[in-house]
Design an enzyme around this catalytic site. Sequence first.
Site, short mmCIF file in Angstrom:
data_model
loop_
_atom_site.label_atom_id
_atom_site.label_comp_id
_atom_site.label_asym_id
_atom_site.label_seq_id
_atom_site.Cartn_x
_atom_site.Cartn_y
_atom_site.Cartn_z
N SER A 149 0.84 -1.20 0.00
CA SER A 149 0.00 0.00 0.00
C SER A 149 0.87 1.24 0.00
CB SER A 149 -0.91 0.02 1.23
OG SER A 149 -1.59 1.25 1.34
N TYR A 162 -0.81 -0.47 9.94
CA TYR A 162 -1.03 -0.88 8.55
C TYR A 162 0.17 -0.51 7.67
CZ TYR A 162 -3.53 -1.04 4.03
OH TYR A 162 -3.92 -1.29 2.73
N LYS A 166 2.62 -3.04 5.66
CA LYS A 166 2.66 -3.00 4.21
C LYS A 166 4.06 -2.70 3.67
CE LYS A 166 -1.54 -4.01 2.95
NZ LYS A 166 -1.77 -5.34 2.34
#
Length: 301
Positions: A149, A162, A166
Site C-alpha cells: 500500500s 497498517y 505494508k
Amino acid sequence: MVEGKAVVVTGAGGGIGRDIALAMASHGAKVVVNDIGAALDGAGGSAGPAQQVVDEIRAAGGQAVPNTDSVADAASAARIVECAVESFGRIDAVVNNAGILRDRFFHKMSVDEWDAVLKVHLYGAYYVSRAAATHFKEQNSGAMVHMTSTSGLIGNYGQANYAAAKLGIVALSKSIALDMLKFNVRSNCIAPFAWSRMIGAIPTDTDEQRARVDKIKQMTPAKVAPLAVYLASEAAGAVNGQIFSVRNNEISLISQPRPVRSIHRSEGWTPQSIAEHAMPAMRASFYPLDRSADVFSWDPV
C-alpha cells in the site's frame, strides 16, 4: 494466461481479492478462494463469502474450492496451501491479499491494534508464502504476488500499524525474490487503489472529502486483477522483486530506496559538523512529510 495453474488468493471473499480470484479463474486457473468471512477489523467469521465466490467461478465454468483458514496463524496458513495441493495436485501461485484495519493515531494506538494488523498483513504474507515456498522449491517454479500500500510506501494519517506491515511486505517480497531466484520463484508487489471496504471508512463530512471518495469509487477492484493474473503467469518470467501501483487504468512502477545524496568529510564527523555541514548540504534533497494523496495528486482516467 494462467491455464491449468493452481492459485491461492487470500482474502478473496470480497473486494480486490474477489476480483483477482474471478480473473484467475477466467484465465484458466484453478483457485483456492480463501476468506475467513470476518468484519473489517477481523472480528467474527463466516464461510459464506468464500463460498459465494466459488459459486460464481463454478457457474462460469471454472474450478475453485473455498477455504476459511486464517492467514494469521502458521499452522492455519499452511492448511490454505495444502488445500490447493489436495484439491488440485499442486500449487503454482499465491496472492497475499488478506487484510484488516485497526486505524488509530499513533499516540492512541493500543498494542492489540498494532499486533492484530501486523499478524494478518505481514505475518500472514510470511506464513502463506513460507508454506508455498517448499512446494515451489521442489517443483522449481512458482510466483508470489503481495498486496502492499502507498500508506506504507509513502505515508498516511492514523495507520502506523497498517503502514509498517505494508512496507514490511515490500522487504519480505524482495527477500523472497533474492533467496528463491535460483529455484525460478518470483515475488512482486502491487499497491492497489480501489474502492473496497478496506478504505470505506474514509470520512465524507465535507464536500472535498465526498468528491475524493467519489473519485476513488471509480477505481474498481476489477482494475487491479489483470496485473495480478499477469504476475502469476509465465509471461512475467523476467519480472521479479518489483513494486507496481494500479489506479484505474494506470499502472506505475514504484521506486525503491537508493542513496539520494552523500556528503563526505575526510576527518570524520562530529555532531557539530553534521549540524553545520552535512544537514545543510542534504536539506534540499529531504523528502517532505507527504501522504499518499499528496504524491498521487492527479486523477487517473
